[in-house]
Design an enzyme around this catalytic site. Sequence first.
Site, mmCIF file in Angstrom:
data_model
loop_
_atom_site.group_PDB
_atom_site.id
_atom_site.type_symbol
_atom_site.label_atom_id
_atom_site.label_comp_id
_atom_site.label_asym_id
_atom_site.label_seq_id
_atom_site.Cartn_x
_atom_site.Cartn_y
_atom_site.Cartn_z
ATOM 1 N N ARG A 114 27.860 7.086 41.900
ATOM 2 C CA ARG A 114 26.498 6.633 42.214
ATOM 3 C C ARG A 114 25.733 6.162 40.975
ATOM 4 O O ARG A 114 24.675 5.571 41.092
ATOM 5 C CB ARG A 114 25.748 7.778 42.935
ATOM 6 C CG ARG A 114 26.282 8.049 44.326
ATOM 7 C CD ARG A 114 25.827 9.395 44.888
ATOM 8 N NE ARG A 114 26.639 10.524 44.408
ATOM 9 C CZ ARG A 114 26.477 11.791 44.790
ATOM 10 N NH1 ARG A 114 25.499 12.106 45.635
ATOM 11 N NH2 ARG A 114 27.257 12.754 44.318
ATOM 12 N N GLY B 257 37.741 17.382 44.037
ATOM 13 C CA GLY B 257 36.622 18.214 44.487
ATOM 14 C C GLY B 257 36.292 19.328 43.510
ATOM 15 O O GLY B 257 37.089 19.648 42.617
ATOM 16 N N ASP C 88 26.175 17.928 35.571
ATOM 17 C CA ASP C 88 25.136 16.943 35.883
ATOM 18 C C ASP C 88 23.798 17.596 36.230
ATOM 19 O O ASP C 88 22.950 16.979 36.851
ATOM 20 C CB ASP C 88 25.602 16.012 37.011
ATOM 21 C CG ASP C 88 25.754 16.724 38.354
ATOM 22 O OD1 ASP C 88 25.647 17.966 38.398
ATOM 23 O OD2 ASP C 88 25.983 16.032 39.360
#
Length: 460
Positions: free
Chosen positions: A17, A78, A103
């Site tokens: 993203r 994952g 993050d």
Amino acid sequence: MGANATALILAAGEGTRMKSALPKVAHRILGVPMVSYVVRAAEEAGCERIVVTTGHGAEAVEGLLPGVECVRQDRQLGTGHAVMCAREVLEGATGSLLVLSGDSPLVRPATLAALVKAREESGTGLSALTARVPDPAGYGRVVRDEAGDLTAIVEDKDCSDEQREIEEINTGAYCFDAPVLFKHLDRLTTENVQGELYLTDMVGLFVAKGLGVVSMFVEDFREMLGVNSRVQLAEAAKVMQRRINEEHMLSGVTITDPELVWIGPDVEIGRDTEILPMTFLMGATRIGERAVVGPNTRVTDSVVADDASVDSSVLVQADVGRGATVGPVAYLRPGAVLGPAAKAGSCVEIKNSSVGEGSKVPHLSYIGDAIIGKGVNVGAGTITCNYDGYGKYPTVIEDGAFIGSDTMLVAPVRIGEGAVTGAASAITRDVSPGALGIERSEQREIEGWAAKRRARHERE
Ligand code: UD1
Ligand code: CA
């Protein structure tokens, strides 16, 4: 916190993203990569060992973390899989294992220490950190039973319409009983919308197995903002900016407009210093007491001593002495050293040079590879011609010399103590102490020339 707490920081994801060639956790906030903030928070929380899982852009991320133990997750299957990849190196870890996301750079050490304590004091297998955010979209939701106990975390993409309405979110920070986690980790499956091994499923698993789960609510949700996009990167930077500026203001620094000042996490500023708007202080910068910095100034990896002032200038790896003045519009490049009460004035560029105590370079000059003594005046427009296209050469200007305006100092060259150079001279040879070095053709005077010229133009 238990003496042997370990932290595992997940930083292998690509961060699709972000739409970036750079791995997500390498993106910087106030000059420092996101993942480094998380490493520091774990350190400051007292973790004895810190391991980071890297994968996407692993070399770039590892390069940002010198001395930090990293383990590779070659395919990003994952967050649960990321933990599996660290199992081998963490084999034998006992006690608390903090699992954090690379993050989430705003997390505070005190929160992490409290999360560890929550698990250790409750004697449970897992403590999970939750929060309430204004917009929970994208986060895993915290599902509770009628008694209010945590039963599961459901990822946004796997939520039912009803679950999507839940405002309490999973922050992505957990503290596990390390051996218990590793014992049950293989029970994770990929039965979810994204086909990934979700670490979040451990919560439901721990509940089902009766391994004990507690949750801890973080009051200030901004601490747990997860950065998935550049919009969130800017939000996180804003939070960090305010946090850092407030710390400085509370310790005695005046910041006239804190929204317009950006200060990196490692910058030190003394008391009664004033930071004016549109100022950026980055890297290992140290500012002394009673200094004035700004407006419109960028200082990186530099020192500005007590009582100095810097106006509308750029400093990179420079050292400004006590009471010295810089600007407006000066550019001090690496190795520029101004002595006490020295001056680098308007439109002055200085590189790899020292300017002695009380010496002045007030206007429009380039000073490179020079050593300037004390009490020197460098006239407007002076240039050290330090580069001949092949090598760099030094200029030495001894104490008390006076450099006339527009002097070209063709290096290597030395101007002796107390010597003077004539304005507009190209000085190619050393000037002896106390002498005048002058290089210019003599001025002529042609009487009546201007009047004749005017008359000629009027005739035409
Ligand atoms: C994750 C949580 C979500 C939580 C949110 C908080 C899961 C499944 N979901 O979602 O419940 O609300 O964080 O911010 O854990 N990573 C790896 N390897 C992988 C995948 C991810 O190391 O294979 C790392 C990423 O680099 C990142 C962190 O794990 O630092 C979280 O991954 P991300 O994809 O951002 O998870 P979210 O969708 O935000
Ligand atoms: Ca995330």
